[in-house]
Design a protein around this motif. Structure first.
Motif, mmCIF file in Angstrom:
data_model
loop_
_atom_site.group_PDB
_atom_site.id
_atom_site.type_symbol
_atom_site.label_atom_id
_atom_site.label_comp_id
_atom_site.label_asym_id
_atom_site.label_seq_id
_atom_site.Cartn_x
_atom_site.Cartn_y
_atom_site.Cartn_z
ATOM 1 N N THR A 156 -12.740 5.068 -3.935
ATOM 2 C CA THR A 156 -11.614 4.445 -3.559
ATOM 3 C C THR A 156 -11.890 2.996 -3.440
ATOM 4 O O THR A 156 -12.911 2.237 -3.699
ATOM 5 C CB THR A 156 -11.017 5.070 -2.336
ATOM 6 N N TYR A 158 -11.095 -0.911 -0.890
ATOM 7 C CA TYR A 158 -10.620 -1.551 0.520
ATOM 8 C C TYR A 158 -9.207 -1.538 0.385
ATOM 9 O O TYR A 158 -8.566 -1.811 -0.727
ATOM 10 C CB TYR A 158 -11.229 -2.474 0.713
ATOM 11 N N PRO A 159 -8.439 -1.838 1.456
ATOM 12 C CA PRO A 159 -7.218 -2.185 1.737
ATOM 13 C C PRO A 159 -7.186 -3.651 0.966
ATOM 14 O O PRO A 159 -8.020 -4.365 0.948
ATOM 15 C CB PRO A 159 -7.172 -2.544 3.323
ATOM 16 N N ARG A 160 -5.899 -3.609 -0.013
ATOM 17 C CA ARG A 160 -5.921 -4.721 -0.801
ATOM 18 C C ARG A 160 -5.817 -6.263 0.117
ATOM 19 O O ARG A 160 -6.247 -7.257 -0.748
ATOM 20 C CB ARG A 160 -4.326 -4.732 -1.420
ATOM 21 N N ALA A 161 -5.475 -6.310 1.398
ATOM 22 C CA ALA A 161 -5.812 -7.699 2.028
ATOM 23 C C ALA A 161 -7.001 -8.090 1.801
ATOM 24 O O ALA A 161 -7.318 -9.320 1.956
ATOM 25 C CB ALA A 161 -5.268 -7.300 3.308
ATOM 26 N N TYR A 163 -9.064 -8.355 -0.445
ATOM 27 C CA TYR A 163 -9.252 -9.197 -1.820
ATOM 28 C C TYR A 163 -8.618 -10.606 -2.070
ATOM 29 O O TYR A 163 -9.093 -11.180 -2.949
ATOM 30 C CB TYR A 163 -8.856 -8.199 -3.199
#
Length: 262
Positions: A156, A158-161, A163
């Motif tokens: 999986t 990480y949360p897109r924020a 990146y």
């Protein structure tokens, strides 16, 4: 800044906490990049050439793409030859010595693979385990590679924020490199050129491997993480300098207007 871009890369930290060949080839390739610059800047001698050949061989033992490192040393010598700082005869001689030592170090591993598997690279038995690719590549794989370069958990992301800051830094770095290239010194240009070539070689090696078997893990680009970080840091610094000059220019205009106003 370049060090921070490596040290605070979540994926690099994740990979560095395990036992794997990436943790060997990354520092070897990075030191190879440093030595390649020295071969151009200070010139070739027996110590530098032999050390570079040894690093290339050890990098090749760590990961097959690491063997391409000796090409970077050859490029540094070629640039020096074009600039007429080294003769063509010395270019051929030093390059041959460098390649010979690298191959000498890697040869036992290649011969062992050939004896055991009938394949000097041992990629054939590996493909039997991981499975070959049976569908074409698409653009989405490039996106996955970009995201996983900065961070990927098992199975999986990480949360897109997470990146967005890294992507913004990449954009600032690219803009700075393009707009500031004409302002760089010769040494900066040679350094960045060596970094760009090495990064391109590793990207090409990944693309080739990805055509053989699905492989979108960002760690595959880590042999060039030092080169990429240095390019980004230089571009970001140049972008910030340009912004500072623009702000100073606007400030000077305002002061001038105040001075000439009635």
């Amino acid at each position: 800044l370049a060090t921070a871009l490596v040290a605070f890369n979540p994926q690099f930290l994740l990979v560095a906490n395990g036992v794997n060949n990436d943790n060997a080839v990354t520092p070897l390739a990075t030191w190879g990049l440093v030595l390649a610059y020295d071969l151009w800047d200070k010139g070739p001698n027996a110590r530098r050439v032999l050390l570079f050949g040894a690093l290339s061989g050890l990098a090749g033992l760590s990961k097959l793409s690491g063997l391409a490192l000796f090409g970077l040393g050859g490029l540094a010598l070629l640039i020096r030859t074009v600039q007429r700082k080294t003769s063509f005869a010395h270019l051929v001689g030093w390059s041959a010595l460098m390649i010979a030592l690298a191959l000498l170090i890697v040869a036992p591993w290649l011969l062992r693979n050939l004896k055991l598997y009938g394949d000097p690279t041992a990629l054939a038995p590996m493909l039997e385990k991981v499975g070959p690719r049976d569908y074409p590549m698409d653009l989405n794989e490039g996106k996955l590679m970009l995201l996983s370069y900065w961070g990927q958990l098992p199975c999986t992301f990480y949360p897109r924020a997470l990146y967005w800051p890294y992507l913004l830094l990449m954009i600032l770095g690219l803009v700075g490199l393009i707009t500031g290239w004409r302002h760089f010194s010769q040494r900066q240009k040679v350094t960045l050129s060596l970094c760009a070539v090495w990064f391109g070689v590793i990207v090409a090696a990944w693309m080739r491997w990805n055509t053989v078997t699905p492989a979108t893990g960002g760690r595959l680009l880590f042999p060039a993480i030092g080169a990429f970080a240095l390019m980004m840091a230089t571009g970001i610094e140049q972008t910030m300098k340009g912004k500072g000059k623009r702000e100073k220019g606007r400030s000077d205009i305002k002061k001038h207007r105040v001075m000439v106003s009635p």
